[in-house]
Scaffold this motif. Structure first.
Motif, PDB file in Angstrom:
ATOM      1  N   ARG A   7      32.107  -4.179 126.233  1.00  0.00           N
ATOM      2  CA  ARG A   7      32.079  -2.740 125.681  1.00  0.00           C
ATOM      3  C   ARG A   7      30.764  -1.970 126.109  1.00  0.00           C
ATOM      4  O   ARG A   7      29.891  -2.381 125.802  1.00  0.00           O
ATOM      5  CB  ARG A   7      32.279  -2.578 124.027  1.00  0.00           C
ATOM      6  CG  ARG A   7      33.375  -3.196 123.530  1.00  0.00           C
ATOM      7  CD  ARG A   7      33.103  -3.110 121.860  1.00  0.00           C
ATOM      8  NE  ARG A   7      34.332  -3.918 121.354  1.00  0.00           N
ATOM      9  CZ  ARG A   7      34.297  -3.991 119.881  1.00  0.00           C
ATOM     10  NH1 ARG A   7      33.222  -3.486 119.420  1.00  0.00           N
ATOM     11  NH2 ARG A   7      35.092  -4.866 119.480  1.00  0.00           N
ATOM     12  N   ARG A   8      31.116  -1.133 127.130  1.00  0.00           N
ATOM     13  CA  ARG A   8      29.861  -0.625 127.744  1.00  0.00           C
ATOM     14  C   ARG A   8      29.056  -1.451 128.193  1.00  0.00           C
ATOM     15  O   ARG A   8      27.946  -1.229 128.292  1.00  0.00           O
ATOM     16  CB  ARG A   8      29.254   0.613 127.001  1.00  0.00           C
ATOM     17  CG  ARG A   8      30.133   1.619 126.623  1.00  0.00           C
ATOM     18  CD  ARG A   8      29.530   2.426 125.433  1.00  0.00           C
ATOM     19  NE  ARG A   8      28.449   3.157 126.079  1.00  0.00           N
ATOM     20  CZ  ARG A   8      27.178   2.985 125.782  1.00  0.00           C
ATOM     21  NH1 ARG A   8      27.090   1.832 125.065  1.00  0.00           N
ATOM     22  NH2 ARG A   8      26.168   3.495 126.244  1.00  0.00           N
ATOM     23  N   GLY A   9      29.564  -2.612 128.707  1.00  0.00           N
ATOM     24  CA  GLY A   9      28.626  -3.883 129.462  1.00  0.00           C
ATOM     25  C   GLY A   9      28.004  -4.789 128.357  1.00  0.00           C
ATOM     26  O   GLY A   9      27.440  -5.648 128.724  1.00  0.00           O
ATOM     27  N   TYR A  10      28.337  -4.345 126.964  1.00  0.00           N
ATOM     28  CA  TYR A  10      27.949  -5.259 125.875  1.00  0.00           C
ATOM     29  C   TYR A  10      28.858  -6.122 125.541  1.00  0.00           C
ATOM     30  O   TYR A  10      30.182  -5.787 125.375  1.00  0.00           O
ATOM     31  CB  TYR A  10      27.405  -4.458 124.890  1.00  0.00           C
ATOM     32  CG  TYR A  10      26.137  -3.512 125.074  1.00  0.00           C
ATOM     33  CD1 TYR A  10      24.766  -4.425 125.024  1.00  0.00           C
ATOM     34  CD2 TYR A  10      26.243  -2.502 125.269  1.00  0.00           C
ATOM     35  CE1 TYR A  10      23.698  -3.500 125.331  1.00  0.00           C
ATOM     36  CE2 TYR A  10      24.795  -1.549 125.459  1.00  0.00           C
ATOM     37  CZ  TYR A  10      23.696  -2.157 125.479  1.00  0.00           C
ATOM     38  OH  TYR A  10      22.665  -1.570 125.534  1.00  0.00           O
ATOM     39  N   LEU A  11      28.560  -7.799 125.564  1.00  0.00           N
ATOM     40  CA  LEU A  11      29.567  -8.520 125.149  1.00  0.00           C
ATOM     41  C   LEU A  11      29.951  -8.442 123.503  1.00  0.00           C
ATOM     42  O   LEU A  11      28.913  -8.414 122.908  1.00  0.00           O
ATOM     43  CB  LEU A  11      28.970  -9.973 125.239  1.00  0.00           C
ATOM     44  CG  LEU A  11      29.757 -11.276 124.753  1.00  0.00           C
ATOM     45  CD1 LEU A  11      30.893 -11.229 125.817  1.00  0.00           C
ATOM     46  CD2 LEU A  11      29.023 -12.550 124.956  1.00  0.00           C
ATOM     47  N   ALA A  12      31.111  -8.317 123.226  1.00  0.00           N
ATOM     48  CA  ALA A  12      31.479  -8.063 122.000  1.00  0.00           C
ATOM     49  C   ALA A  12      32.731  -9.071 121.682  1.00  0.00           C
ATOM     50  O   ALA A  12      33.694  -9.591 122.253  1.00  0.00           O
ATOM     51  CB  ALA A  12      32.186  -6.587 121.739  1.00  0.00           C
ATOM     52  N   ALA A  13      32.929  -9.205 120.314  1.00  0.00           N
ATOM     53  CA  ALA A  13      34.016  -9.994 119.706  1.00  0.00           C
ATOM     54  C   ALA A  13      35.292  -9.073 119.657  1.00  0.00           C
ATOM     55  O   ALA A  13      35.032  -7.850 119.235  1.00  0.00           O
ATOM     56  CB  ALA A  13      33.830 -10.625 118.371  1.00  0.00           C
TER      57      ALA A  13
END
Length: 875
Positions: free
Chosen positions: A342-348
């Motif tokens: 999400r916007r380059g951030y790793l998310a579950a």
């Protein structure tokens, strides 16, 4: 305007008794501060203390205003900055703003001068600005000024004044919310960078350092500008902060605030750095006492380091959420069934992740390691991970599957960044409980500049760098050549992870850590040979560094003894890499080209000994012949044939070919090539590309006190001696070699200047060369080591070994050499080792006739050394 409130302090009636009023105000201030200090010592919450002090100061300021400023004046008075926030620590800044149009400012100039002078006379060192609303708008172009004005609080002002100030700095006039957020985020990044991006140094800044109070204030300023929220509870209601995160920030703010309040009290002035001058006193005032394992000061510092780590962790999450608030959310990029970007951030992907399953936590780190493009961990997932930490068991209670997942991370892609992330997010401390015990643990000395956990991570980063392409300024000579030969690199990472893990638990941390490593490897089902290697590395991780720093590695006996302890080449290579990484990760100033070469040489010599068999030490005659042949080959490249080389060799002591490297002997021979008998020859060469580590060679007719004169001269040139070797040459000459480092690498003395000035000094009378007098550095005053002097019979025969342990300081070696010169003693060799504030030096000395010192001489020398050392320390 000018709605002055009544003061809590009694104001004398009449204008003629200003002195009485001033004294009463000073007394009131002193009583307030004394009462607050007593409440602090009783353990009262700091947030109440700083608020009460602000209220007390409010009353004094309003009284002073009423005495100087006419009621009809069109002036308004505001508290700004931290004072405007309603917080005043014992010696915090008092920042004031007078709001008025420019004509009124000019008309009331004398009244304002009277007001500010009165504050100074009371003892309030107030800084101030006098501005109109338009001038406030102009000044707020600087985000620092805007920040101070955002926290304004009226002291003497009406509603119209408040509205005018608020309008002057409204987002439609200056710094819209998004721009302000970006500016403050960049300001924080730069501030962290100034502190080395770590709070884990020996004298951390409680206010401005990473994880300090300024980081908490920055979040508050952003929230105020972006959402109009002055309290964390408001952000919780808006969904930007979790209740658990707000509670964590409030808890750590109290911990940091308590340290800061106490620091102001013990320092007696405005001080934000936890300097050595105050650490022990503050720890005692806060009730920390020494125990069998940890000093009270170490316990206090661990509270700070852990608080700073939590503040940074939550700060990172909130900054990311603020960023999303301004920039919005983009369409997620699915990675697999569980995770997305999400916007380059790793998310579950699932909001209920990790569903009570610790295996999914390890899966998260595996996915993260595989995505080099990930900017970091998404704030929602980071918060979910924090809430799920209790799911992660200690490895001893974990299932075989979960242990397998951890080892897969260690053997997988980018294991060191993974371990760093696990440590920063609290997972590693859950998995390895012993690591949690050393998290934030400092050692009260000058040798270890990081906490144990941060040092461990630095060691792991150094190890990982050995597998990367060499940078232009590579600090390691052969480490990158050794790394690809390792059978299982993950075993070295495990050794690095466990090498200091037992510090602070009593006993020998190497032995206790080896027991921890044994249990860990057994639980993770490592093969017996792998377990034995890891355990041995943890147990012996100091062996190689102690050998190179305290013993003569050119001595075949030393090499034989070391090779016997190492036993095989695999252990040697693993230990070599671990030692390089460990020394370089202890302090940025500790690693240098000289240590790099020493370790590389020890590895080379030991490999030769292991190849020939440790039961057959290298014969001295064979080694001398090999060195002579190698030197002839090097000299031939300078058009020196065998006959000329043989002639030059006659000027050398035989010992040079036994103990020196071929390149060193060849360099010295070139320096002597054009020298006439009786000449003083000084040659200097660089041991690294930056001319930081230097080797100094001195050849001269021998004279009494010559060694001391050289040492003192090098000290006066700003060079710190790391190793010294004094050899007697043919015909009454000396062959002295020194490994030195510049004391100030920012302004090093050139090699040519060193050669010229040292030659000039040694060509004249030696008696005029005396040690320089220096003031002892501030930080050394807090690390007094009782001097220990020991004498032993030298292995060389006819010599005495002098061992000295004491507090290090500038000029120490020069002073020791001066004492030896005054006693007319000869120096044959010296090993100089410094560990933070601790100097451990060894000298081989003799009487002028090359006989060992008798008991009377030893006693006299001991007294002279103690007098010199103690005298310099007290000076």
């Amino acid at each position: 305007m000018n709605d002055a409130a009544p003061s809590d302090a009694a104001t004398p009636a009449g204008a003629d008794d200003e002195a009485a009023w001033l004294q009463a105000a000073r007394d009131a201030l002193a009583r307030t501060d004394a009462a607050l200090a007593a409440r602090f010592d009783r353990g009262e919450a700091v947030d109440r203390l700083v608020a009460d002090r602000a209220r007390a100061i409010d009353g004094l300021i309003r009284d002073a205003w009423a005495r100087c400023v006419p009621g009809a004046a069109q002036l308004a008075l505001f508290a700004v900055g931290g004072y405007g926030r309603g917080e005043l620590f014992p010696h915090s800044d008092i920042d004031l703003l007078v709001l008025a149009d420019e004509a009124e400012q000019h008309a009331r100039r004398d009244a304002l001068a009277c007001f500010f002078a009165l504050l100074w006379d009371i003892g309030l060192e107030a800084s101030h600005a006098v501005r109109s609303p338009a001038q406030c708008t102009q000044a707020a172009a600087d985000p620092t000024v805007l920040t101070a004005l955002l926290e304004s609080r009226p002291l003497v002002a009406d509603i119209a004044d408040r509205s005018a100030l608020a309008a002057s700095i409204a987002p439609d006039k200056v710094w819209p919310a998004r721009d302000y957020f970006l500016a403050k985020a960049e300001e924080q990044r730069q501030r962290h960078e100034r502190f080395g991006d770590t709070s884990d140094n020996l004298e951390p800044n409680l206010k401005d350092g990473p994880g300090g109070l300024r980081d908490l204030h920055t979040l508050g300023w952003m929230a105020l500008r972006s959402f109009g929220a002055r309290e964390l509870d408001a952000l919780v209601g808006l969904g930007h902060v979790g209740a658990d995160e707000a509670a964590a920030l409030e808890r750590e703010q109290e911990a940091l605030g308590r340290l800061r309040f106490g620091l102001h009290l013990v320092a007696g002035r405005h001080e934000e750095r936890l300097r050595f001058d105050y650490q022990k006193t503050l720890a005692a005032r806060l009730g920390y006492a020494d125990d069998a394992r940890n000093l009270g000061v170490e316990q206090m510092m661990q509270v700070f380091y852990r608080a700073a780590a939590i503040v940074r962790r939550v700060n990172d999450r909130l900054l990311q959420r603020f960023e999303e608030h301004f920039d919005g959310t983009a369409a997620p990029e699915p990675l697999d069934a569980r995770f997305e970007l999400r916007r380059g951030y790793l998310a579950a992907r699932d909001p209920d992740w990790p569903h009570g399953d610790a295996a999914q936590v390890f899966e998260l780190f595996a996915t993260w390691a595989s995505r080099r493009d990930a900017r970091g961990l998404h704030s929602q997932t980071a918060r979910a991970l924090a809430e799920a930490l209790d799911l992660v068991p200690g490895y001893a209670a974990a299932t075989p599957e979960l242990r397998g997942r951890f080892m897969a991370l260690l053997r997988g892609e980018r294991p060191v960044p993974t371990l760093e992330r696990m440590a920063r997010l609290g997972v590693l401390g859950r998995w390895i409980p012993a690591f949690a015990q050393v998290s934030g643990r400092m050692q009260f000395d000058l040798f270890h500049v990081y906490t144990v956990d941060q040092h461990t991570l630095a060691v792991l980063r150094n190890l990982a760098s050995f597998g990367q392409p060499a940078p232009e300024d590579d600090r390691f000579a052969t480490a990158r050549e050794v790394w690809p030969t390792l059978r299982k690199p993950e075993l070295l990472l495990l050794a690095g992870l466990f090498h200091d893990i037992a510090k602070g638990r009593g006993g020998d941390h190497s032995e206790v850590g080896a027991e921890d490593a044994q249990a860990f490897c057994a639980a993770h089902a490592l093969p017996a040979a792998d377990t034995a290697l890891v355990v041995w590395l943890v147990r012996k991780h100091l062996l190689m560094s102690i050998t190179v720093q305290k013993q003569d590695i050119s001595d075949p006996v030393v090499i034989h003894r070391f090779a016997t302890q190492v036993a095989d080449r695999e252990r040697l290579d693993y230990l070599y890499l671990l030692t390089c990484a460990d020394i370089a990760g202890t302090s940025p100033k500790l690693w240098n080209a000289w240590k790099d070469r020493l370790l590389a040489d020890l590895r080379t010599f030991t490999r030769l000994a292991l190849r020939q068999g440790v039961e057959h030490p290298v014969a001295a005659i064979e080694h001398i012949a090999e060195t002579r042949a190698a030197v002839r080959g090097l000299l031939s490249t300078h058009d020196i044939d065998d006959d000329e080389a043989s002639t030059l060799f006659l000027r050398f002591p035989e010992y040079s070919f036994l103990r020196a490297r071929p390149d060193q002997v060849a360099w010295q021979a070139l320096a002597l090539r054009d020298a006439a008998p009786g000449d003083v020859v000084v040659a200097v060469r660089s041991l690294d590309a930056g001319d930081h580590a230097l080797e100094v060679f001195v050849h001269s007719p021998d004279r009494d006190g010559l060694f001391a004169a050289i040492v003192i001269s090098l000290d006066r040139l700003g060079l710190e001696i790391q190793q010294a070797r004094a050899l007697d040459g043919p015909g009454g000459t000396i062959f002295d070699s020194f490994q030195v480092l510049p004391g100030d690498t920012r302004q090093p003395t050139s090699i040519a200047a060193i050669e010229r000035r040292l030659t000039e000094a040694l060509s004249g009378p030696l008696e005029r060369i005396r040690p320089a007098r220096r003031t002892q550095p501030r930080h050394l005053r807090h690390f007094r080591i009782v001097p220990r002097i020991q004498f032993d019979d030298g292995a060389e025969g006819g010599q005495t070994v002098l061992s000295l342990v004491c507090t290090d300081r500038p000029g120490l070696l020069a002073d020791i050499a001066h004492v030896l010169r005054k006693r007319h003693l000869r120096v044959h060799d010296a090993r100089i080792a410094t560990f933070g504030e601790r100097a451990e030096d060894v000298f081989r000395i003799s009487e002028p006739d090359n006989t060992a010192l008798n008991q009377d001489s030893r006693d006299a020398l001991r007294d002279a050394l103690l007098s010199r050392i103690d005298g310099e320390v007290k000076r």
